[in-house]
Design an enzyme around this catalytic site. Structure first.
Site, mmCIF file in Angstrom:
data_model
loop_
_atom_site.group_PDB
_atom_site.id
_atom_site.type_symbol
_atom_site.label_atom_id
_atom_site.label_comp_id
_atom_site.label_asym_id
_atom_site.label_seq_id
_atom_site.Cartn_x
_atom_site.Cartn_y
_atom_site.Cartn_z
ATOM 1 N N CYS A 88 -62.316 8.221 -59.410
ATOM 2 C CA CYS A 88 -62.210 8.334 -60.677
ATOM 3 C C CYS A 88 -63.101 7.650 -61.496
ATOM 4 O O CYS A 88 -63.793 6.396 -61.077
ATOM 5 C CB CYS A 88 -60.658 7.966 -60.984
ATOM 6 S SG CYS A 88 -60.245 7.839 -62.840
ATOM 7 N N HIS A 130 -55.229 15.355 -60.656
ATOM 8 C CA HIS A 130 -55.680 14.053 -61.050
ATOM 9 C C HIS A 130 -55.527 14.045 -62.418
ATOM 10 O O HIS A 130 -55.328 12.711 -63.114
ATOM 11 C CB HIS A 130 -56.882 13.911 -60.420
ATOM 12 C CG HIS A 130 -57.596 12.694 -60.688
ATOM 13 N ND1 HIS A 130 -57.971 11.433 -59.724
ATOM 14 C CD2 HIS A 130 -58.085 12.201 -61.672
ATOM 15 C CE1 HIS A 130 -58.647 10.546 -60.176
ATOM 16 N NE2 HIS A 130 -58.674 11.136 -61.569
ATOM 17 N N HIS A 134 -53.408 11.661 -65.441
ATOM 18 C CA HIS A 134 -53.784 10.503 -66.377
ATOM 19 C C HIS A 134 -52.993 10.520 -67.816
ATOM 20 O O HIS A 134 -52.629 9.784 -68.260
ATOM 21 C CB HIS A 134 -55.333 10.850 -66.773
ATOM 22 C CG HIS A 134 -56.186 10.161 -65.833
ATOM 23 N ND1 HIS A 134 -56.304 8.848 -65.770
ATOM 24 C CD2 HIS A 134 -57.185 10.763 -65.156
ATOM 25 C CE1 HIS A 134 -57.286 8.581 -64.993
ATOM 26 N NE2 HIS A 134 -58.103 9.786 -64.364
HETATM 27 NI NI NI Z 1 -59.494 9.809 -63.133
#
Ligand code: NI
Length: 157
Positions: A88, A130, A134
Site C-alpha cells: 500500500c 484493497h 480504504h
Molecule cells: Ni492502500
C-alpha cells in the site's frame, strides 16, 4: 493537475470512514485528476481519496490496462479465494500475504455520473478489494493471512 501528499500509516485519517459523493462537481473531477498524478508518480496500482486526505468514496485503479475512476463503488459479486503479497502506498516498504476473493464485480459511478460495472480477477480483484477497504478505514495489515492460509491458498510458483 497536481501531486498530492500521500498520508502514511500513523495518520489517523486512514482509519476514518469515507462518505458518499452526492454531486460530481469540479472539486471531485480535480480530485480524480490529482489522484491519478499522485498514483502514477508513486508507481502504485490503486489509490483511495482518503490516502490524499479526502474522506469521499472515490478510488482509482490501474493495474496496467488503463485507468479506472470509481465514485461510490460497491462490490456486487465475489467468488473464489486468492492469497498473494500485497502492499500500500500509505505503508511504504510493507508487504504481507492477504486473503482476497479471486474474482469480484464492482459497480461505481464514472466521472460523467453513469453507473458502470467492472470485473476483475487476480491483481485487479485484489486492487478493487484493497481500495474499497480504504473507504471503510480498513488497511491490508488488518487482513494479513495466517501461515495456514498462506500454505493452503498461495499459488505455487
Ligand atoms: Ni492502500
Amino acid at each position: 493537475m497536481a501531486i498530492r501528499n500521500i498520508r502514511k500509516e500513523n495518520d489517523e485519517i486512514l482509519r476514518k470512514k469515507s462518505r458518499e459523493v452526492t454531486e460530481i462537481n469540479g472539486r471531485i473531477l480535480t480530485l480524480l485528476d490529482d489522484m491519478a498524478d499522485t498514483m502514477y508518480a508513486s508507481d502504485g496500482v490503486g489509490l483511495a481519496a482518503v490516502q490524499v486526505g479526502v474522506l469521499r468514496n472515490v478510488v482509482i485503479i490501474d493495474v496496467g490496462d488503463g485507468l479506472l475512476e470509481l465514485i461510490n463503488p460497491e462490490i456486487i459479486e465475489s467468488e473464489g479465494v486468492q492469497c498473494e503479497l500485497e502492499g500500500c502506498l500509505s505503508l511504504p516498504g510493507k508487504q504481507f500475504y492477504t486473503i482476497r476473493p479471486a474474482y469480484v464485480k464492482v459497480k461505481a459511478l464514472n466521472r460523467d455520473g453513469k453507473w458502470c460495472v467492472y470485473k476483475g480477477e487476480g491483481l485487479k480483484a485484489r486492487a478493487f478489494c484493497h481500495e474499497l477497504d480504504h473507504l471503510k478505514g480498513t488497511l491490508f495489515i488488518d487482513k494479513t493471512a495466517t501461515q495456514d492460509e498462506i500454505e493452503k491458498y498461495k499459488k505455487e510458483d
